[in-house]
Design a protein around this motif. Sequence first.
Motif, PDB file in Angstrom:
ATOM      1  N   TYR A   1       0.804  -1.219   0.000  1.00 16.74           N
ATOM      2  CA  TYR A   1       0.000   0.000   0.000  1.00 16.74           C
ATOM      3  C   TYR A   1       0.843   1.279   0.000  1.00 16.74           C
ATOM      4  O   TYR A   1       0.327   2.362   0.281  1.00 16.74           O
ATOM      5  CB  TYR A   1      -0.963   0.003   1.196  1.00 16.74           C
ATOM      6  CG  TYR A   1      -2.055  -1.024   1.052  1.00 16.74           C
ATOM      7  CD1 TYR A   1      -3.100  -0.821   0.152  1.00 16.74           C
ATOM      8  CD2 TYR A   1      -2.044  -2.206   1.780  1.00 16.74           C
ATOM      9  CE1 TYR A   1      -4.106  -1.764  -0.009  1.00 16.74           C
ATOM     10  CE2 TYR A   1      -3.035  -3.153   1.631  1.00 16.74           C
ATOM     11  CZ  TYR A   1      -4.067  -2.934   0.736  1.00 16.74           C
ATOM     12  OH  TYR A   1      -5.062  -3.874   0.578  1.00 16.74           O
ATOM     13  N   GLU A   2       2.097   1.155  -0.354  1.00 15.63           N
ATOM     14  CA  GLU A   2       3.024   2.287  -0.350  1.00 15.63           C
ATOM     15  C   GLU A   2       2.495   3.489  -1.144  1.00 15.63           C
ATOM     16  O   GLU A   2       2.580   4.625  -0.707  1.00 15.63           O
ATOM     17  CB  GLU A   2       4.362   1.822  -0.937  1.00 15.63           C
ATOM     18  CG  GLU A   2       5.503   2.760  -0.745  1.00 15.63           C
ATOM     19  CD  GLU A   2       6.803   2.085  -1.157  1.00 15.63           C
ATOM     20  OE1 GLU A   2       7.788   2.267  -0.441  1.00 15.63           O
ATOM     21  OE2 GLU A   2       6.824   1.381  -2.191  1.00 15.63           O
ATOM     22  N   GLY A   3       1.917   3.245  -2.307  1.00 18.25           N
ATOM     23  CA  GLY A   3       1.428   4.326  -3.146  1.00 18.25           C
ATOM     24  C   GLY A   3       0.015   4.777  -2.830  1.00 18.25           C
ATOM     25  O   GLY A   3      -0.518   5.671  -3.481  1.00 18.25           O
ATOM     26  N   HIS A   4      -0.592   4.173  -1.827  1.00 18.00           N
ATOM     27  CA  HIS A   4      -1.965   4.520  -1.458  1.00 18.00           C
ATOM     28  C   HIS A   4      -2.002   5.939  -0.890  1.00 18.00           C
ATOM     29  O   HIS A   4      -1.170   6.309  -0.067  1.00 18.00           O
ATOM     30  CB  HIS A   4      -2.477   3.515  -0.421  1.00 18.00           C
ATOM     31  CG  HIS A   4      -3.955   3.467  -0.310  1.00 18.00           C
ATOM     32  ND1 HIS A   4      -4.653   4.272   0.543  1.00 18.00           N
ATOM     33  CD2 HIS A   4      -4.870   2.695  -0.944  1.00 18.00           C
ATOM     34  CE1 HIS A   4      -5.941   4.001   0.437  1.00 18.00           C
ATOM     35  NE2 HIS A   4      -6.099   3.043  -0.455  1.00 18.00           N
ATOM     36  N   GLY A   5      -2.952   6.722  -1.336  1.00 19.15           N
ATOM     37  CA  GLY A   5      -3.020   8.123  -0.927  1.00 19.15           C
ATOM     38  C   GLY A   5      -3.355   8.343   0.531  1.00 19.15           C
ATOM     39  O   GLY A   5      -2.921   9.319   1.131  1.00 19.15           O
ATOM     40  N   CYS A   6      -4.118   7.453   1.133  1.00 23.80           N
ATOM     41  CA  CYS A   6      -4.546   7.604   2.523  1.00 23.80           C
ATOM     42  C   CYS A   6      -3.823   6.582   3.388  1.00 23.80           C
ATOM     43  O   CYS A   6      -4.059   5.384   3.267  1.00 23.80           O
ATOM     44  CB  CYS A   6      -6.058   7.408   2.629  1.00 23.80           C
ATOM     45  SG  CYS A   6      -6.683   7.574   4.306  1.00 23.80           S
ATOM     46  N   LYS A   7      -2.937   7.042   4.217  1.00 18.48           N
ATOM     47  CA  LYS A   7      -2.149   6.142   5.076  1.00 18.48           C
ATOM     48  C   LYS A   7      -2.828   6.008   6.445  1.00 18.48           C
ATOM     49  O   LYS A   7      -2.283   6.358   7.474  1.00 18.48           O
ATOM     50  CB  LYS A   7      -0.728   6.693   5.251  1.00 18.48           C
ATOM     51  CG  LYS A   7       0.051   6.800   3.973  1.00 18.48           C
ATOM     52  CD  LYS A   7       0.636   5.452   3.633  1.00 18.48           C
ATOM     53  CE  LYS A   7       1.679   5.566   2.567  1.00 18.48           C
ATOM     54  NZ  LYS A   7       1.295   5.114   1.296  1.00 18.48           N
ATOM     55  N   GLU A   8      -4.060   5.501   6.408  1.00 20.36           N
ATOM     56  CA  GLU A   8      -4.845   5.301   7.620  1.00 20.36           C
ATOM     57  C   GLU A   8      -5.291   3.856   7.676  1.00 20.36           C
ATOM     58  O   GLU A   8      -5.727   3.310   6.667  1.00 20.36           O
ATOM     59  CB  GLU A   8      -6.101   6.175   7.562  1.00 20.36           C
ATOM     60  CG  GLU A   8      -6.119   7.305   8.547  1.00 20.36           C
ATOM     61  CD  GLU A   8      -7.385   8.107   8.406  1.00 20.36           C
ATOM     62  OE1 GLU A   8      -8.320   7.867   9.203  1.00 20.36           O
ATOM     63  OE2 GLU A   8      -7.435   8.953   7.497  1.00 20.36           O
TER      64      GLU A   8
ATOM     65  N   ARG B   1       2.923   2.638  12.646  1.00 14.74           N
ATOM     66  CA  ARG B   1       3.234   4.064  12.832  1.00 14.74           C
ATOM     67  C   ARG B   1       4.657   4.384  12.403  1.00 14.74           C
ATOM     68  O   ARG B   1       4.913   5.462  11.851  1.00 14.74           O
ATOM     69  CB  ARG B   1       2.978   4.474  14.278  1.00 14.74           C
ATOM     70  CG  ARG B   1       1.490   4.540  14.585  1.00 14.74           C
ATOM     71  CD  ARG B   1       1.189   4.956  16.003  1.00 14.74           C
ATOM     72  NE  ARG B   1      -0.260   5.078  16.182  1.00 14.74           N
ATOM     73  CZ  ARG B   1      -0.871   4.989  17.345  1.00 14.74           C
ATOM     74  NH1 ARG B   1      -0.184   4.791  18.455  1.00 14.74           N
ATOM     75  NH2 ARG B   1      -2.192   5.103  17.400  1.00 14.74           N
ATOM     76  N   ALA B   2       5.571   3.460  12.617  1.00 13.95           N
ATOM     77  CA  ALA B   2       6.961   3.658  12.178  1.00 13.95           C
ATOM     78  C   ALA B   2       7.034   3.744  10.653  1.00 13.95           C
ATOM     79  O   ALA B   2       7.966   4.352  10.109  1.00 13.95           O
ATOM     80  CB  ALA B   2       7.846   2.523  12.695  1.00 13.95           C
ATOM     81  N   ASN B   3       6.055   3.159   9.972  1.00 15.44           N
ATOM     82  CA  ASN B   3       5.970   3.221   8.512  1.00 15.44           C
ATOM     83  C   ASN B   3       5.058   4.361   8.057  1.00 15.44           C
ATOM     84  O   ASN B   3       4.557   4.348   6.938  1.00 15.44           O
ATOM     85  CB  ASN B   3       5.480   1.882   7.958  1.00 15.44           C
ATOM     86  CG  ASN B   3       6.584   0.857   7.879  1.00 15.44           C
ATOM     87  OD1 ASN B   3       7.381   0.872   6.946  1.00 15.44           O
ATOM     88  ND2 ASN B   3       6.654  -0.030   8.865  1.00 15.44           N
ATOM     89  N   LYS B   4       4.814   5.309   8.950  1.00 12.58           N
ATOM     90  CA  LYS B   4       4.047   6.540   8.647  1.00 12.58           C
ATOM     91  C   LYS B   4       2.548   6.318   8.435  1.00 12.58           C
ATOM     92  O   LYS B   4       1.907   7.054   7.712  1.00 12.58           O
ATOM     93  CB  LYS B   4       4.644   7.260   7.429  1.00 12.58           C
ATOM     94  CG  LYS B   4       6.144   7.445   7.473  1.00 12.58           C
ATOM     95  CD  LYS B   4       6.493   8.798   8.022  1.00 12.58           C
ATOM     96  CE  LYS B   4       7.961   9.140   7.914  1.00 12.58           C
ATOM     97  NZ  LYS B   4       8.821   8.519   8.850  1.00 12.58           N
ATOM     98  N   TRP B   5       2.000   5.304   9.090  1.00 18.87           N
ATOM     99  CA  TRP B   5       0.567   5.058   9.019  1.00 18.87           C
ATOM    100  C   TRP B   5      -0.106   5.645  10.250  1.00 18.87           C
ATOM    101  O   TRP B   5       0.435   5.595  11.359  1.00 18.87           O
ATOM    102  CB  TRP B   5       0.272   3.555   8.954  1.00 18.87           C
ATOM    103  CG  TRP B   5       0.535   2.987   7.605  1.00 18.87           C
ATOM    104  CD1 TRP B   5       1.748   2.614   7.096  1.00 18.87           C
ATOM    105  CD2 TRP B   5      -0.419   2.758   6.586  1.00 18.87           C
ATOM    106  NE1 TRP B   5       1.597   2.162   5.819  1.00 18.87           N
ATOM    107  CE2 TRP B   5       0.273   2.232   5.468  1.00 18.87           C
ATOM    108  CE3 TRP B   5      -1.786   2.925   6.503  1.00 18.87           C
ATOM    109  CZ2 TRP B   5      -0.359   1.895   4.295  1.00 18.87           C
ATOM    110  CZ3 TRP B   5      -2.428   2.578   5.327  1.00 18.87           C
ATOM    111  CH2 TRP B   5      -1.712   2.070   4.235  1.00 18.87           C
ATOM    112  N   THR B   6      -1.303   6.189  10.066  1.00 22.17           N
ATOM    113  CA  THR B   6      -2.150   6.599  11.185  1.00 22.17           C
ATOM    114  C   THR B   6      -2.973   5.366  11.549  1.00 22.17           C
ATOM    115  O   THR B   6      -3.625   4.782  10.680  1.00 22.17           O
ATOM    116  CB  THR B   6      -3.087   7.760  10.777  1.00 22.17           C
ATOM    117  OG1 THR B   6      -2.278   8.870  10.395  1.00 22.17           O
ATOM    118  CG2 THR B   6      -4.007   8.147  11.915  1.00 22.17           C
ATOM    119  N   VAL B   7      -2.928   4.992  12.812  1.00 22.12           N
ATOM    120  CA  VAL B   7      -3.595   3.769  13.251  1.00 22.12           C
ATOM    121  C   VAL B   7      -4.756   4.118  14.182  1.00 22.12           C
ATOM    122  O   VAL B   7      -4.560   4.808  15.188  1.00 22.12           O
ATOM    123  CB  VAL B   7      -2.609   2.819  13.969  1.00 22.12           C
ATOM    124  CG1 VAL B   7      -3.310   1.551  14.427  1.00 22.12           C
ATOM    125  CG2 VAL B   7      -1.415   2.504  13.086  1.00 22.12           C
TER     126      VAL B   7
END
Length: 167
Positions: A19-26, A55-61
Amino acid sequence: LRKDSKVLDDLIQDFCKYYEGHGCKEVHFYYDNTAVGGNAAKLESFADDVTAKLRANKWTVHRHHIGLQPKQHVRYRLWEIVLAEKDRRFKPVRFNHDNAEQLVSSMQLTGVIQTGEFFAKDKRPERQKKVAPEDAPHLGDAFETLYIGRFKEEYGYNDTLSELIIV
C-alpha cells in the motif's frame, strides 16, 4: 519454521510495501483480547507491537479493541446467516479472489467439530506442523475479528455475554 514462513514483522512490511502508493495512510486495526496479553519475550502486547510498526511506517492507526470474541457457536451461526445473504440486517461480504485467495482457502479448509450441543471450529490444524499457517484457521479468525469489530454495535454484540443477537 518453513523457509518461506513469515513472521509478524514481515507481514507488516509486506502490507506497508503493498500500500506504499496509497493516498490515505490510515488503517483501522481491530483486535480482540488475545492481542492485549503480555509475553515474557516482549514488554509490549501484540496490539502495541502492530501499532508501533505501522506508525513507524508513517501510518495513522485507529485502534479498535473489540473485547471478547463471541463464542464459536455464535460465530458459526453468524457466518451461516451472513454468507447466505438472506437476512438484510447483516452486511454481506465480498472477497477479492486475486488478493484474498489465502483467506478464502483458510475459511474453506477450516473444519467444524461438535462440542456438546454446539459447533466449533476445528483448530487442531493450527498445532500441526504439516499444515501451512495460511491454510490453518488463523486467517479466518482474523477476518472474523474485523467483521465483528466493524459491525458489532449494529448487531447487538454484548462484550459481557460474548453473544450476538441472532434470531
